[in-house]
Each structure stands twice: as structure tokens, then as C-alpha cells.
Design an enzyme around this catalytic site. Sequence first.
Site, PDB file in Angstrom:
ATOM      1  N   SER A   1      56.330  81.643  87.704  1.00  0.00           N
ATOM      2  CA  SER A   1      57.677  81.088  87.613  1.00  0.00           C
ATOM      3  C   SER A   1      57.928  80.087  88.727  1.00  0.00           C
ATOM      4  CB  SER A   1      58.664  82.249  87.738  1.00  0.00           C
ATOM      5  OG  SER A   1      59.957  81.791  87.976  1.00  0.00           O
TER       6      SER A   1
ATOM      7  N   TYR B   1      61.928  90.743  91.714  1.00  0.00           N
ATOM      8  CA  TYR B   1      61.295  90.111  90.548  1.00  0.00           C
ATOM      9  C   TYR B   1      60.470  88.897  90.987  1.00  0.00           C
ATOM     10  CZ  TYR B   1      60.812  86.645  86.910  1.00  0.00           C
ATOM     11  OH  TYR B   1      60.290  85.670  86.107  1.00  0.00           O
TER      12      TYR B   1
ATOM     13  N   LYS C   1      56.073  87.908  91.196  1.00  0.00           N
ATOM     14  CA  LYS C   1      55.343  86.717  90.745  1.00  0.00           C
ATOM     15  C   LYS C   1      54.477  86.173  91.881  1.00  0.00           C
ATOM     16  CE  LYS C   1      56.854  86.838  86.580  1.00  0.00           C
ATOM     17  NZ  LYS C   1      55.936  87.362  85.540  1.00  0.00           N
TER      18      LYS C   1
HETATM   19  C1  WQD Z   1      70.623  78.842  85.056  1.00  0.00           C
HETATM   20  C2  WQD Z   1      71.848  78.148  85.656  1.00  0.00           C
HETATM   21  C3  WQD Z   1      73.337  79.628  86.806  1.00  0.00           C
HETATM   22  C4  WQD Z   1      74.657  81.997  83.445  1.00  0.00           C
HETATM   23  C5  WQD Z   1      66.297  82.918  86.255  1.00  0.00           C
HETATM   24  C6  WQD Z   1      65.204  83.453  87.134  1.00  0.00           C
HETATM   25  C7  WQD Z   1      63.929  82.722  86.848  1.00  0.00           C
HETATM   26  C8  WQD Z   1      63.564  82.808  85.399  1.00  0.00           C
HETATM   27  C9  WQD Z   1      64.708  82.467  84.511  1.00  0.00           C
HETATM   28  C10 WQD Z   1      62.858  84.722  84.124  1.00  0.00           C
HETATM   29  C11 WQD Z   1      72.182  78.656  87.049  1.00  0.00           C
HETATM   30  C12 WQD Z   1      74.000  79.028  85.611  1.00  0.00           C
HETATM   31  C13 WQD Z   1      74.016  81.063  84.217  1.00  0.00           C
HETATM   32  C14 WQD Z   1      76.064  81.849  83.219  1.00  0.00           C
HETATM   33  C15 WQD Z   1      76.061  79.872  84.562  1.00  0.00           C
HETATM   34  N1  WQD Z   1      63.041  84.102  85.181  1.00  0.00           N
HETATM   35  N2  WQD Z   1      74.708  80.016  84.787  1.00  0.00           N
HETATM   36  N3  WQD Z   1      76.696  80.789  83.795  1.00  0.00           N
HETATM   37  O1  WQD Z   1      68.764  81.602  87.540  1.00  0.00           O
HETATM   38  O2  WQD Z   1      67.658  79.409  86.904  1.00  0.00           O
HETATM   39  O3  WQD Z   1      66.471  81.538  86.543  1.00  0.00           O
HETATM   40  O4  WQD Z   1      65.919  83.124  84.903  1.00  0.00           O
HETATM   41  O5  WQD Z   1      62.713  85.394  83.383  1.00  0.00           O
HETATM   42  O6  WQD Z   1      62.920  83.245  87.628  1.00  0.00           O
HETATM   43  O7  WQD Z   1      65.555  83.284  88.476  1.00  0.00           O
HETATM   44  O8  WQD Z   1      68.369  80.970  85.088  1.00  0.00           O
HETATM   45  O9  WQD Z   1      69.690  81.005  83.033  1.00  0.00           O
HETATM   46  O10 WQD Z   1      70.237  82.657  84.864  1.00  0.00           O
HETATM   47  O11 WQD Z   1      70.766  80.237  85.202  1.00  0.00           O
HETATM   48  O12 WQD Z   1      76.691  78.932  85.060  1.00  0.00           O
HETATM   49  O13 WQD Z   1      76.709  82.677  82.549  1.00  0.00           O
HETATM   50  O14 WQD Z   1      72.974  78.491  84.835  1.00  0.00           O
HETATM   51  O15 WQD Z   1      74.224  79.729  87.885  1.00  0.00           O
HETATM   52  O16 WQD Z   1      72.657  77.580  87.784  1.00  0.00           O
HETATM   53  P1  WQD Z   1      67.894  80.841  86.631  1.00  0.00           P
HETATM   54  P2  WQD Z   1      69.784  81.291  84.478  1.00  0.00           P
END
Ligand code: WQD
Length: 345
Positions: A128, A153, A157
Site C-alpha cells: 500500500s 494495519y 504492510k
Molecule cells: C480517502 C479520503 C478521507 C471517508 C485507507 C488506508 C489505505 C488503503 C485505503 C486499504 C481521505 C476522505 C473518507 C468519508 C471523507 N487501505 N473521506 N469522508 O484513508 O486514503 O486510505 O484506505 O485497504 O491504506 O489508509 O482512504 O477512502 O478512507 O479516504 O472525506 O466519509 O476521503 O478523509 O481524505 P485513505 P479513504
Amino acid sequence: MEKTRILVTGGTGYIGSHTTVELINAGFDVVIIDNLSNSNIDSLDGIEAITGVRPAFVKGDCTDFATLEKLFADYPGIKGIINFAASKAVGESVEKPLLYYRNNLTTLINLLDLMPRFGVKGFVFSSSCTVYGEPDENPVTENTPTKKATSPYGNTKKISEDIIVDTVASGAPFRSIILRYFNPVGAHPSALIGELPNGVPQNLIPYLTQTAIGIRKELSVFGNDYPTPDGSCIRDFINVVDLAKAHVVAVRRLVEDKTLEPVEVFNLGTGNGVSVLELIDTFEKSTGVKVPHRIAPRRAGDIIQVWADPTRANEVLGWKAESTLADTMVSAWKWQQHLREKGIM
Ligand code: WQD
């Protein structure tokens, strides 16, 4: 000619099911093992409906050595492994670190341990962009320094990458390709397979599509005061089918002995940074569906911005993300509608 047999752990899950489809389409013989802890057996129907082939399936847990040993004996001649079997919820990993270390690391160690005995030549690992933490500069290349993980998590990785490098360096008779995914999103265009979120989604796209269909009242945009052009966070959203295709190239490269190094690392992203607000806008424009949303406080632990330099994967693997973000949003929306039609949510 006999088909090359590949083991896909976690093959009924989100990325695993899309990769299985692409492997079958490319002529591989796929064996799946999955404990169904975060996926549904119905993915096999979806895979079969798309490809016309139902992959072999073993319901089992990769943390159990004997289960894996039996699998390799029952399905002889496995040439490559693609390892998706892992726990992946960042927040949950903070609450239950040992669950994450046990699941993710025991699975990895068991597989690497068994590979030499059964003559498996190649190991593809799902890593990741989380290993880069908050990068000093974007886009990130594979040589961008890794940073201390911000969650158990993420740490699994990082540690897994180290375990693979050390094992291969010790002279183990196999090679590995480590794939660092950015943010995988979307679903197969057929809407027959996709992401099945468990409970209230933590990730952006499932929350967004559930809001669009009325399951959630509104989407919270976590922060609009970041030092980015529109103030919201920036990510590299990569279409899951594009991502799946990279695995086919990687595993073929391993079984055909085409790797240049014993362990190769590739970023899998589009190369485009897209903000959360831009993503919502693209969804609304491409589907014609409005997403009620409001600005909410920042979410603890969020990276401000990260996107990939995918040049190495483009040039060395000959792989490139091809889907447009608009098409990807349409696929995510079609999948959400499919879940509704099936009465799943
Ligand atoms: C993306 C952006 C949130 C939800 C995580 C793990 C990564 C990978 C994928 C997997 C961020 C914003 C989110 C919401 C929002 N691992 N957001 N409102 O955090 O980049 O990555 O998941 O399995 O290792 O860290 O992904 O989709 O959670 O967030 O504004 O309701 O969307 O703050 O900026 P992230 P995400």
C-alpha cells in the site's frame, strides 16, 4: 497447452475477485482460498457469470498452516501466489493490533514457508502507498523514503515487505513482486462483482455511493482547510479492474522468469492526484446523481496528499491505468444499484 495454476488468497474479496476474473480471462487456472471473513461466497457466481469459468475454491484460513499444506497437496503444480488475504481496516487495527499482526503476518509467513516445498516460483504481494506516510514530495516514486506507519494495519504492510525482502535475500528459491496500491475504487463494469462493505463504510467511495442511494443521510468531507488547492485531501484513485490487470502482468513476469531483481517493487496508481471535493463533483457529473455532503472536521491520522509516479510500472511492466475517473465512478454507482436490486443493501 496446460494452463498455469495460480493460487489467489483472499480471492472472493474486492481486489481478489477482480484479479481472478482477469487471470481467468488471460488463460490462467485459478485456485482461491478465502475464509469469507470479509467477503461473500457469491463472488464466485459473479466471477463465473463474467468469465464462464468457476474457479476452484477452498474455504479456509491462511493463518492455519495445515490448511495451506493440504491445499498445496490437493492442487499440485501451483506456480505463483497472489496474496490478498489480510485484514485491512485502519481504525479496527488500532483497536485490535494483535488480530492484524496475527492475520496478516502469519498468513505471509505460512505461504513463504511452504513455497519451496511445493516448487512455487513467484509471490505477488498487496502492499500500500501507506508505506510512504505523508510524503515530503508528490508524486511518489518507489524510491521515495518509507515512513513510520501510522496504524498497525499500515505497519503490517511495512513489516511484510521486509519479511519478503529478507526471505528472498536468504536464498529462498522464489522471487517476489511487491505492488503498492494507491486508492483502489470502482467495480467491474458488468456490476457482477464489487466491494462489499461491512457495516458503516470507513472508505470514501462506499460511503459516497451509499449516500447517493439514500442509505446514509450525507457524506462528511473530512476537512476543507488542508494546504491543497480546494482544501480537501488529495488521493490517487485507481480503478480496480486496471489494478487487477497489473497483477496478471506481475504474476506472469514471475512464472516466466522475466524479473530483473529477486524482489521488484511497483507503485500502482494513475499518476493523478484528485481531491475529495473533485471526486464528489466527478461522481455527480458522470452519474447525474447528487451526493448530499457537508464539510466536517478533519479525520485523525489522515494523510494530506499522496499520489503515485507510476512510471516504473508503465515502463517495466508495460501496464498503465486506462479507465477514466468518470467511468470508474459510473461503475461504482452501477455496483451500488446492483446491491440494491439484489436486496443486499
Ligand atoms: C480517502 C479520503 C478521507 C471517508 C485507507 C488506508 C489505505 C488503503 C485505503 C486499504 C481521505 C476522505 C473518507 C468519508 C471523507 N487501505 N473521506 N469522508 O484513508 O486514503 O486510505 O484506505 O485497504 O491504506 O489508509 O482512504 O477512502 O478512507 O479516504 O472525506 O466519509 O476521503 O478523509 O481524505 P485513505 P479513504
